[in-house]
Design an enzyme around this catalytic site. Structure first.
Site, PDB file in Angstrom:
ATOM      1  N   SER A   1      14.048  -1.639  -0.573  1.00 22.32           N
ATOM      2  CA  SER A   1      15.205  -2.954  -1.277  1.00 22.32           C
ATOM      3  C   SER A   1      15.829  -3.681   0.080  1.00 22.32           C
ATOM      4  CB  SER A   1      16.238  -2.306  -2.217  1.00 22.32           C
ATOM      5  OG  SER A   1      15.775  -1.743  -3.309  1.00 22.32           O
TER       6      SER A   1
ATOM      7  N   TYR B   1       6.398  -7.796  -6.158  1.00 21.69           N
ATOM      8  CA  TYR B   1       7.778  -6.737  -5.948  1.00 21.69           C
ATOM      9  C   TYR B   1       7.500  -5.468  -5.133  1.00 21.69           C
ATOM     10  CZ  TYR B   1      11.562  -3.647  -7.037  1.00 21.69           C
ATOM     11  OH  TYR B   1      12.603  -2.708  -6.846  1.00 21.69           O
TER      12      TYR B   1
ATOM     13  N   TYR C   1      24.439  -1.136  -4.636  1.00 25.76           N
ATOM     14  CA  TYR C   1      24.455  -0.883  -6.157  1.00 25.76           C
ATOM     15  C   TYR C   1      25.610  -0.257  -6.629  1.00 25.76           C
ATOM     16  CZ  TYR C   1      19.583  -0.995  -4.553  1.00 25.76           C
ATOM     17  OH  TYR C   1      18.741  -1.335  -3.841  1.00 25.76           O
TER      18      TYR C   1
ATOM     19  N   VAL D   1      15.669   2.671  -0.601  1.00 31.81           N
ATOM     20  CA  VAL D   1      15.325   4.148  -0.621  1.00 31.81           C
ATOM     21  C   VAL D   1      14.564   4.652   0.180  1.00 31.81           C
ATOM     22  CG1 VAL D   1      15.971   4.275  -3.197  1.00 31.81           C
ATOM     23  CG2 VAL D   1      13.837   3.626  -2.580  1.00 31.81           C
TER      24      VAL D   1
HETATM   25  N1  GLN Z   1      10.831  -0.298  -4.624  1.00 33.76           N
HETATM   26  C1  GLN Z   1      12.053   0.672  -5.069  1.00 33.76           C
HETATM   27  C2  GLN Z   1      12.165   0.808  -6.477  1.00 33.76           C
HETATM   28  O1  GLN Z   1      11.635  -0.247  -7.081  1.00 33.76           O
HETATM   29  C3  GLN Z   1      13.265  -0.086  -4.347  1.00 33.76           C
HETATM   30  C4  GLN Z   1      14.513   0.550  -4.884  1.00 33.76           C
HETATM   31  C5  GLN Z   1      15.486   0.774  -3.680  1.00 33.76           C
HETATM   32  O2  GLN Z   1      15.382   0.694  -2.290  1.00 33.76           O
HETATM   33  N2  GLN Z   1      16.829   1.031  -3.940  1.00 33.76           N
HETATM   34  O3  GLN Z   1      12.549   1.792  -7.009  1.00 33.76           O
END
Ligand code: GLN
Length: 306
Positions: free
Chosen positions: A61, A188, A240, A258
């Site tokens: 992300s 994405y 978040y 993540v």
């Molecule tokens: N590619 C991850 C997802 O879509 C990104 C989430 C993240 O890094 N918080 O779940």
């Protein structure tokens, strides 16, 4: 600076609780949690690193900061018709607010918001072109042509991406999408799967610490006002439902992923990238946050005072 980050890396290596690696993307579950890296890029061109700063990891992300920057360049203020600018207070992959808010995500950093932003970057339904543009942008910012997408991670995301697909189809049902949902999701998933080192990432983020100008090249990436606003969104939404806690503990605009990376910006001072794959319950790097907290305390660089 080198002494500060060496000490932080040593402390992190000795930490007994390193958090848990993300398991919902199988390819990320394979990453060794016993890794830590920190890099600090300064506007004068100096870069300092400690730990495994030459190891590439999945930026996940954190890529949303750069797709937002690209989308702002293409559509300007018009993007705020597609996403909001408020913290969501919900997990990154939450769907609950979307129905109440008629398919307009709260901000560009939750998954729904970043999927909407991906839609704005795609022209004539070609996800390949959009991806090439995003990767090229990262290479340009970091001044490093070796940056690439990790296709194993991307495939892993596609195969397990039911939640993100739900968010995308739900938004499309309100008639907001310009492109086929498949192309948007593909864009994405692949931009989340870009692999970078902390050293590359710290350099790529430096324009946000330097009024929008990449000091290495002198290019204005964004206006000073836009850099300030991207930083504001990172501070309020970048972690978040853990954004308040991150502001409280670290006090810098930051964006987590993540994969265990965090990009933090000390405006006027530095761009800092940390990586440790183990996450806290919210999905933000556990040791990455601890390292940045130590860093902010030692440098006195919190935006809220020393
Ligand atoms: N590619 C991850 C997802 O879509 C990104 C989430 C993240 O890094 N918080 O779940």
């Amino acid at each position: 600076m080198q002494a500060i980050i060496d000490e932080i890396a040593q402390k992190m290596a000795a930490s007994p609780d390193k958090g848990k690696v993300a398991s919902y993307i199988p390819q990320l579950a394979r990453v060794d949690p016993n890794q830590f890296a920190i890099s600090v890029a300064l506007p004068n061109g100096e870069t300092y690193s400690a730990g495994c700063a030459q190891t590439s990891f999945s930026i996940q992300s954190i890529s949303k900061v750069f797709t937002l920057t690209l989308a702002l360049g293409k559509l300007g203020e018009h993007i705020w018709t597609r996403v909001g600018r408020e913290p969501s207070g919900d997990p990154f992959n939450s769907i609950v607010q979307l129905e109440h808010e008629h398919g307009k995500p709260r901000n560009p950093f939750i998954n729904a918001g970043a999927i909407a932003i991906a839609d704005t970057i795609i022209q004539s339904s070609q996800s390949e072109e959009a991806l090439a543009e995003i990767v090229q942008f990262m290479r340009f910012l970091a001044d490093d042509d070796s940056i690439a997408i990790d296709y194993k991670v991307a495939r892993s995301e596609v195969e397990t991406g039911n939640r993100n697909a739900s968010l995308a189809y739900f938004m499309a049902s309100f008639g907001h999408f310009n492109n086929p949902v498949d192309a948007v999701l593909r864009t994405y998933f692949h931009h989340c799967s870009i692999a970078m080192t902390t050293q590359q990432l710290a350099k790529a983020g430096l324009f946000l610490a330097n009024d929008g100008i990449n000091p290495a090249t002198g290019y204005a990436i964004v206006t000073p006002q836009r850099a300030k606003r991207i930083n504001a969104l990172m501070l309020t939404c970048g972690h978040y439902d853990g954004s308040g806690e991150f502001a409280f503990r670290v006090g810098l605009p930051g964006k987590s992923g993540v994969g265990g990376g965090i990009l933090a910006i000390a405006p006027g001072k530095a761009s800092i990238a940390v990586w440790s794959p183990g996450l806290d319950v919210i999905g933000n790097s556990k040791l990455g946050t601890e390292a940045l907290e130590l860093f902010a305390n030692k440098t006195g660089w919190s935006v809220f005072g020393s």
